[in-house]
Every structure is written in structure tokens, then in C-alpha cells.
Scaffold this motif. Structure first.
Motif, mmCIF file in Angstrom:
data_model
loop_
_atom_site.group_PDB
_atom_site.id
_atom_site.type_symbol
_atom_site.label_atom_id
_atom_site.label_comp_id
_atom_site.label_asym_id
_atom_site.label_seq_id
_atom_site.Cartn_x
_atom_site.Cartn_y
_atom_site.Cartn_z
ATOM 1 N N GLU A 1 -49.656 -86.560 51.722
ATOM 2 C CA GLU A 1 -48.468 -86.522 52.577
ATOM 3 C C GLU A 1 -47.915 -87.910 52.904
ATOM 4 O O GLU A 1 -46.915 -88.020 53.607
ATOM 5 N N ILE A 2 -48.534 -88.961 52.397
ATOM 6 C CA ILE A 2 -48.060 -90.322 52.664
ATOM 7 C C ILE A 2 -46.771 -90.546 51.879
ATOM 8 O O ILE A 2 -46.742 -90.340 50.666
ATOM 9 N N GLU A 3 -45.727 -90.954 52.566
ATOM 10 C CA GLU A 3 -44.415 -91.090 51.923
ATOM 11 C C GLU A 3 -44.220 -92.423 51.210
ATOM 12 O O GLU A 3 -43.556 -92.480 50.184
ATOM 13 N N ASP A 4 -44.770 -93.499 51.739
ATOM 14 C CA ASP A 4 -44.616 -94.822 51.123
ATOM 15 C C ASP A 4 -45.482 -94.876 49.866
ATOM 16 O O ASP A 4 -46.706 -94.743 49.940
ATOM 17 N N PRO A 5 -44.885 -95.053 48.684
ATOM 18 C CA PRO A 5 -45.649 -95.018 47.435
ATOM 19 C C PRO A 5 -46.772 -96.054 47.361
ATOM 20 O O PRO A 5 -47.860 -95.745 46.875
ATOM 21 N N LEU A 6 -46.536 -97.263 47.857
ATOM 22 C CA LEU A 6 -47.584 -98.286 47.810
ATOM 23 C C LEU A 6 -48.736 -97.921 48.728
ATOM 24 O O LEU A 6 -49.903 -98.004 48.327
ATOM 25 N N MET A 7 -48.444 -97.488 49.935
ATOM 26 C CA MET A 7 -49.507 -97.089 50.855
ATOM 27 C C MET A 7 -50.270 -95.899 50.282
ATOM 28 O O MET A 7 -51.498 -95.841 50.383
ATOM 29 N N GLN A 8 -49.583 -94.993 49.636
ATOM 30 C CA GLN A 8 -50.264 -93.842 49.048
ATOM 31 C C GLN A 8 -51.226 -94.298 47.955
ATOM 32 O O GLN A 8 -52.357 -93.823 47.880
ATOM 33 N N ARG A 9 -50.825 -95.257 47.137
ATOM 34 C CA ARG A 9 -51.706 -95.758 46.079
ATOM 35 C C ARG A 9 -52.927 -96.457 46.664
ATOM 36 O O ARG A 9 -54.046 -96.281 46.171
ATOM 37 N N ILE A 10 -52.712 -97.225 47.715
ATOM 38 C CA ILE A 10 -53.843 -97.897 48.378
ATOM 39 C C ILE A 10 -54.798 -96.853 48.935
ATOM 40 O O ILE A 10 -56.017 -96.961 48.777
ATOM 41 N N ARG A 11 -54.263 -95.830 49.548
ATOM 42 C CA ARG A 11 -55.118 -94.775 50.115
ATOM 43 C C ARG A 11 -55.783 -93.930 49.034
ATOM 44 O O ARG A 11 -56.895 -93.432 49.234
ATOM 45 N N TYR A 12 -55.121 -93.755 47.894
ATOM 46 C CA TYR A 12 -55.784 -93.100 46.759
ATOM 47 C C TYR A 12 -57.037 -93.891 46.393
ATOM 48 O O TYR A 12 -58.109 -93.324 46.161
ATOM 49 N N MET A 13 -56.884 -95.216 46.305
ATOM 50 C CA MET A 13 -58.023 -96.060 45.936
ATOM 51 C C MET A 13 -59.125 -95.935 46.986
ATOM 52 O O MET A 13 -60.306 -95.787 46.633
ATOM 53 N N ASP A 14 -58.750 -95.965 48.263
ATOM 54 C CA ASP A 14 -59.735 -95.789 49.341
ATOM 55 C C ASP A 14 -60.465 -94.460 49.195
ATOM 56 O O ASP A 14 -61.689 -94.379 49.346
ATOM 57 N N LYS A 15 -59.716 -93.414 48.914
ATOM 58 C CA LYS A 15 -60.292 -92.067 48.798
ATOM 59 C C LYS A 15 -61.281 -91.991 47.632
ATOM 60 O O LYS A 15 -62.362 -91.422 47.762
ATOM 61 N N LEU A 16 -60.905 -92.585 46.493
ATOM 62 C CA LEU A 16 -61.806 -92.575 45.340
ATOM 63 C C LEU A 16 -63.112 -93.298 45.658
ATOM 64 O O LEU A 16 -64.199 -92.822 45.322
ATOM 65 N N VAL A 17 -63.007 -94.457 46.314
ATOM 66 C CA VAL A 17 -64.216 -95.210 46.677
ATOM 67 C C VAL A 17 -65.055 -94.403 47.671
ATOM 68 O O VAL A 17 -66.285 -94.362 47.552
ATOM 69 N N ASP A 18 -64.418 -93.740 48.622
ATOM 70 C CA ASP A 18 -65.156 -92.883 49.555
ATOM 71 C C ASP A 18 -65.911 -91.783 48.811
ATOM 72 O O ASP A 18 -67.050 -91.463 49.153
ATOM 73 N N GLU A 19 -65.279 -91.210 47.810
ATOM 74 C CA GLU A 19 -65.933 -90.145 47.047
ATOM 75 C C GLU A 19 -67.133 -90.686 46.275
ATOM 76 O O GLU A 19 -68.158 -90.011 46.171
ATOM 77 N N VAL A 20 -67.025 -91.900 45.746
ATOM 78 C CA VAL A 20 -68.178 -92.530 45.086
ATOM 79 C C VAL A 20 -69.302 -92.689 46.109
ATOM 80 O O VAL A 20 -70.450 -92.321 45.846
ATOM 81 N N ALA A 21 -68.971 -93.238 47.272
ATOM 82 C CA ALA A 21 -69.978 -93.474 48.316
ATOM 83 C C ALA A 21 -70.635 -92.175 48.785
ATOM 84 O O ALA A 21 -71.816 -92.174 49.130
ATOM 85 N N ARG A 22 -69.872 -91.086 48.787
ATOM 86 C CA ARG A 22 -70.418 -89.791 49.227
ATOM 87 C C ARG A 22 -71.288 -89.134 48.170
ATOM 88 O O ARG A 22 -71.875 -88.080 48.406
ATOM 89 N N GLY A 23 -71.337 -89.733 46.979
ATOM 90 C CA GLY A 23 -72.218 -89.195 45.944
ATOM 91 C C GLY A 23 -71.602 -88.120 45.071
ATOM 92 O O GLY A 23 -72.318 -87.419 44.352
ATOM 93 N N LYS A 24 -70.289 -87.991 45.100
ATOM 94 C CA LYS A 24 -69.639 -87.011 44.231
ATOM 95 C C LYS A 24 -69.874 -87.362 42.771
ATOM 96 O O LYS A 24 -70.018 -88.526 42.415
ATOM 97 N N ARG A 25 -69.896 -86.363 41.926
ATOM 98 C CA ARG A 25 -70.031 -86.589 40.477
ATOM 99 C C ARG A 25 -68.795 -87.314 39.964
ATOM 100 O O ARG A 25 -67.666 -87.030 40.386
ATOM 101 N N MET A 26 -69.003 -88.224 39.027
ATOM 102 C CA MET A 26 -67.907 -89.027 38.509
ATOM 103 C C MET A 26 -66.846 -88.146 37.840
ATOM 104 O O MET A 26 -65.660 -88.399 37.984
ATOM 105 N N SER A 27 -67.243 -87.091 37.156
ATOM 106 C CA SER A 27 -66.266 -86.221 36.501
ATOM 107 C C SER A 27 -65.338 -85.565 37.522
ATOM 108 O O SER A 27 -64.152 -85.360 37.271
ATOM 109 N N SER A 28 -65.858 -85.277 38.697
ATOM 110 C CA SER A 28 -65.058 -84.707 39.764
ATOM 111 C C SER A 28 -64.132 -85.755 40.378
ATOM 112 O O SER A 28 -62.963 -85.495 40.641
#
Length: 117
Positions: free
Chosen positions: A85-112
């Protein structure tokens, strides 16, 4: 329009924080780099240059070879805000990166994490 102050932060200062976060959870820098490369299209050498040369997050994404078309599949909450729901494209990309790193830290499978790629 004045950008958010995070836009002016260097990618090279943020990357080690991502690595520290995942290493505390017994994950690796290689996994962090893999998800960032998946998102941005940087190759390994390009990512290393981005870390070393002090480019801002704004420049990091502006110079990214290609945002992964499956990035839109990244959903969820980061910093109390739904990333889709983030409207600013740059902020959304930064938050995408944050989310991916969080998923790595949480132990999610890489394929997921890589949305089936």
C-alpha cells in the motif's frame, strides 16, 4: 518534493546492518546479498560496488539494473505499514528490501522469499 531522510542514507551503511540482523539468526551475508540481487538485478560485482562507493539508497535503486517483476508479490507489514500500500515508489522498493531481509532473518525458505523464482 523533499525526499525522506532515508533516501540520502548510503546503501553501504545499511547493508552491514542487514547482515548483522540475519547473522544473529544463524543466516548468512550470502543470503542477504542473494535477495537484494534478486530484487534489484545487480550482479555480485555491482552490489559490491554499491556497498563500497557510498551511493545513497535513492541512487542505489535509480541505478539498479532492473527491479524484479515479481517484487509486486512481496506483501506484508514492515514498520507498521503494508508494503503493497506504499504509494511512493522509492519508499516501496526500500521497504521491499527490508521485508526480504526480515524474511531471511525469520528463517523462511529461500524459494519462498524469492517468490518461486
Amino acid at each position: 518534493m523533499a525526499g525522506h531522510r532515508i533516501y540520502g542514507m548510503s546503501f553501504g551503511s545499511i547493508h552491514p546492518l542487514y547482515v548483522q540482523k540475519v547473522e544473529r539468526k544463524d543466516r548468512t551475508r550470502a543470503e542477504v546479498d542473494e535477495v537484494i540481487r534478486w530484487l534489484t538485478g545487480y550482479d555480485e560485482a555491482g552490489l559490491e560496488r554499491a556497498i563500497a562507493d557510498g551511493r545513497t539508497l535513492e541512487a542505489f535503486f535509480a541505478e539498479a539494473p532492473e527491479l524484479n517483476p515479481n517484487a509486486a508479490l512481496i506483501t506484508g507489514v514492515i514498520c507498521g505499514v503494508r508494503v503493497e500500500e506504499i504509494e511512493d515508489p522509492l519508499m516501496q522498493r526500500i521497504r521491499y528490501m527490508d521485508k526480504l531481509v526480515d524474511e531471511v532473518a525469520r528463517g523462511k525458505r529461500m524459494s519462498s522469499i524469492l517468490r518461486g523464482s
